[in-house]
Design a protein around this motif. Structure first.
Motif, PDB file in Angstrom:
ATOM      1  N   LYS A 111      15.316 -10.870  -0.590  1.00 32.25           N
ATOM      2  CA  LYS A 111      14.448  -9.718  -0.348  1.00 32.25           C
ATOM      3  C   LYS A 111      13.637  -9.408  -1.609  1.00 32.25           C
ATOM      4  N   PHE A 112      12.337  -9.231  -1.434  1.00 30.84           N
ATOM      5  CA  PHE A 112      11.458  -8.766  -2.489  1.00 30.84           C
ATOM      6  C   PHE A 112      11.098  -7.316  -2.155  1.00 30.84           C
ATOM      7  N   ILE A 113      11.505  -6.395  -3.013  1.00 28.56           N
ATOM      8  CA  ILE A 113      11.474  -4.957  -2.696  1.00 28.56           C
ATOM      9  C   ILE A 113      10.455  -4.251  -3.577  1.00 28.56           C
ATOM     10  N   CYS A 114       9.641  -3.407  -2.956  1.00 30.60           N
ATOM     11  CA  CYS A 114       8.731  -2.513  -3.682  1.00 30.60           C
ATOM     12  C   CYS A 114       9.261  -1.092  -3.566  1.00 30.60           C
ATOM     13  N   LYS A 115       9.478  -0.431  -4.706  1.00 36.81           N
ATOM     14  CA  LYS A 115       9.991   0.941  -4.728  1.00 36.81           C
ATOM     15  C   LYS A 115       8.953   1.861  -5.357  1.00 36.81           C
ATOM     16  N   ALA A 116       8.828   3.065  -4.784  1.00 36.89           N
ATOM     17  CA  ALA A 116       7.913   4.085  -5.318  1.00 36.89           C
ATOM     18  C   ALA A 116       8.648   5.413  -5.378  1.00 36.89           C
TER      19      ALA A 116
ATOM     20  N   CYS B 113      -2.305   4.499  -3.622  1.00 36.83           N
ATOM     21  CA  CYS B 113      -2.595   3.422  -4.565  1.00 36.83           C
ATOM     22  C   CYS B 113      -2.085   2.117  -3.976  1.00 36.83           C
ATOM     23  N   THR B 114      -2.394   1.009  -4.646  1.00 36.23           N
ATOM     24  CA  THR B 114      -1.965  -0.313  -4.200  1.00 36.23           C
ATOM     25  C   THR B 114      -1.270  -1.022  -5.355  1.00 36.23           C
ATOM     26  N   SER B 115      -0.117  -1.644  -5.070  1.00 31.10           N
ATOM     27  CA  SER B 115       0.620  -2.393  -6.088  1.00 31.10           C
ATOM     28  C   SER B 115       0.736  -3.852  -5.649  1.00 31.10           C
ATOM     29  N   LYS B 116       0.497  -4.766  -6.598  1.00 35.86           N
ATOM     30  CA  LYS B 116       0.551  -6.194  -6.295  1.00 35.86           C
ATOM     31  C   LYS B 116       1.529  -6.901  -7.229  1.00 35.86           C
ATOM     32  N   LEU B 117       2.281  -7.843  -6.677  1.00 37.92           N
ATOM     33  CA  LEU B 117       3.225  -8.661  -7.442  1.00 37.92           C
ATOM     34  C   LEU B 117       2.834 -10.125  -7.279  1.00 37.92           C
ATOM     35  N   GLU B 118       2.546 -10.819  -8.388  1.00 39.89           N
ATOM     36  CA  GLU B 118       2.230 -12.242  -8.369  1.00 39.89           C
ATOM     37  C   GLU B 118       3.391 -13.024  -8.971  1.00 39.89           C
TER      38      GLU B 118
ATOM     39  N   ARG C  35       0.847  -1.191   0.000  1.00 39.51           N
ATOM     40  CA  ARG C  35       0.000   0.000   0.000  1.00 39.51           C
ATOM     41  C   ARG C  35       0.887   1.247   0.000  1.00 39.51           C
ATOM     42  N   ILE C  36       0.717   2.116  -1.019  1.00 35.06           N
ATOM     43  CA  ILE C  36       1.510   3.337  -1.187  1.00 35.06           C
ATOM     44  C   ILE C  36       0.570   4.520  -0.989  1.00 35.06           C
ATOM     45  N   HIS C  37       0.943   5.444  -0.106  1.00 39.57           N
ATOM     46  CA  HIS C  37       0.002   6.518   0.233  1.00 39.57           C
ATOM     47  C   HIS C  37       0.749   7.831   0.523  1.00 39.57           C
TER      48      HIS C  37
END
Length: 483
Positions: A429-434, A413-418, A372-374
């Motif tokens: 490590k699984f990294i989410c960058k914004a 917004c929300t980002s999903k990785l499948e 969740r990115i806010h």
């Protein structure tokens, strides 16, 4: 206990040998440091000394073998500090060519930094750090680099044509003493004329008006972080007479022709008084969210310079972007000098903890990570997923950015990785960058700690680059930019 006492005695002897006769003086009860509290204006290519001294050490001979001195620089357009010079227990390290301190001065508590041939990019904030175990003190000082005019242009009416003078041998009537007096009389007349011309030239040069030069900010676009303060620096130099007016205007809707410029500040100098020390003056007007601190300094031959520090406390509730106009009025200018700076306010994204769709991960079965990115602005945000340092190209879905704050500006917004986990992913490590325009990347990570056993036919092969290097597929990254 006897062995421990033996070791303590040996350590005490070694410490006494190391410190020498001055060992009792290098560990004072407290330290006080003194640096220049006002901006130091220096000229391009000049040799500069930035003062840094310890109080009450004129009569003390410090042991420099146990002293640490470090100098750092932060440029005007950067928040990052760079190493300049380091002295540690007798070893000197130059990160900037030619940087040095005086070892004899250091024994007296003087750690001033010497920089030969300073350049424009070396202007900014300098921090001195002195360590005399177990005490550490530090202070900062500011240095503004300006340039002298390359030539001096006199008005046409003051330009004198140089002529060559030749003295020829002539026969003078009369005795030798009379001829001697005539020759000395001619020489005296020539000297008087030269002195008079020099005096006239110096008077004209002293009274001549010189137009100010306004240094622009390093970038025409300045990004300001929401509800944070940022200081912008600019310099006005090499002008006379001293009387000068500086105006700052703000246009909060720069893309609209109907938007008007609002006067933030109208600041004037105090006349043409002769002063040896730098002068700070109060502003005539003030504006919420903006603070202007100018410092006037007499440079040479009645020539002045001004170092200005403009502090902006940005808030999206006031404006999202605006044009800041700097205007300088002076008697040597036919039209005012003006520079425009475009301001953009951004809000750095905030990422919540990454959630996994399953508590019992099995190889060959897909799982979904959700982030969740806010609280970001502007609405366009770039989201990407990495496994360690490798860009992932699996099924990535990012929802449309929506305004969620009360003022209707901050977005989320929300980002999903499948993806399909494999045994070799354990511990990775699984990294989410914004990232938004003008900001730095913000990230959160999730680590795969447990995974069930693979079937007997062996693990499923990992698709993609087996070396795990960063994949720079720009088309894939652009696909997940939210507008």
């Amino acid at each position: 206990m006897a062995v421990r006492g033996h070791h303590l005695a040996a350590a005490g002897i070694c410490l006494g040998v190391l410190l020498g006769p001055c060992g009792a003086q290098y560990v004072p009860d407290n330290l006080e440091m003194k640096m220049n509290g006002k901006a130091q204006i220096v000229f391009l290519n000049a040799d500069v000394t930035i003062p840094c001294m310890l109080y009450e050490h004129d009569s003390v001979n410090l042991n420099i073998n146990v002293i640490g001195v470090r100098w750092f620089q932060r440029r005007s357009n950067s928040d990052k500090e760079d190493n300049v010079f380091e002295y540690n227990g007798g070893k000197q390290t130059q990160f900037r060519l030619g940087a040095s301190i005086s070892l004899s001065g250091l024994r007296k508590g003087n750690a001033s930094l010497f920089l030969p041939a300073i350049q424009f990019q070396e202007g900014g904030e300098y921090r001195c750090e002195i360590i005399i175990p177990p005490i550490k003190v530090e202070r900062t000082a500011r240095v503004d680099v300006v340039a002298q005019p390359s030539s001096i242009h006199l008005p046409p009416e003051t330009i004198m044509e140089e002529k060559n003078m030749y003295i020829k041998n002539v026969t003078l009537a009369g005795s030798y003493p009379e001829s001697h007096k005539i020759i000395w009389g001619i020489i005296g007349y020539i000297l008087v004329v030269i002195s008079l011309c020099s005096f006239v030239w110096m008077l004209v040069e002293f009274l001549r008006k010189v137009a100010p030069v306004l240094s622009p900010l390093p970038e025409t676009v300045q990004y300001l972080k929401h509800q944070e303060m940022k200081t912008l620096h600019f310099v006005i130099w090499d002008y006379r007479p001293k009387s000068l007016t500086l105006k700052l205007f703000l246009k909060t809707n720069p893309h609209s022709e109907k938007s008007e410029e609002k006067l933030l500040f109208c600041w004037k100098t105090q006349g043409v008084e002769k002063e040896e020390k730098p002068e700070s003056m109060q502003l005539m007007e003030s504006q919420a969210g903006f603070t202007l601190n100018p410092v006037v300094q007499a440079l040479r031959y009645n020539v002045f310079g001004i170092s200005c520090h403009l502090t902006v406390e940005s808030d999206l509730a006031e404006f999202t972007e605006a044009d800041l106009l700097l205007q300088v009025e002076h008697s040597a200018l036919k039209i005012p000098l003006s520079k425009k700076i475009h301001l953009k306010i951004i809000a750095q994204p905030k990422l919540k903890k990454i959630r996994c769709s399953s508590d019992h991960l099995q190889p060959g079965e897909s799982v979904t990570l959700t982030c969740r990115i806010h609280s970001f602005f502007p609405r366009a945000v770039r989201v990407s997923w990495y496994k360690e340092d490798r860009l992932m190209l699996e099924d990535i879905k990012t929802s449309e950015a929506l305004e969620t704050s009360e003022d209707g500006l901050l977005c989320s917004c929300t980002s999903k990785l499948e993806f399909f986990p494999h045994m070799e992913d354990l511990g990775k490590k699984f990294i989410c960058k914004a990232e938004v325009e003008g900001g730095e990347p913000v990230e959160r990570h999730w680590v795969l700690w447990a995974l069930g056993e693979f079937p007997s036919n062996g693990p499923t092969e990992v698709q993609g680059d087996s070396e795990g290097t960063l994949n720079t597929n720009k088309e894939k990254v652009e696909d997940i930019v939210v507008v």
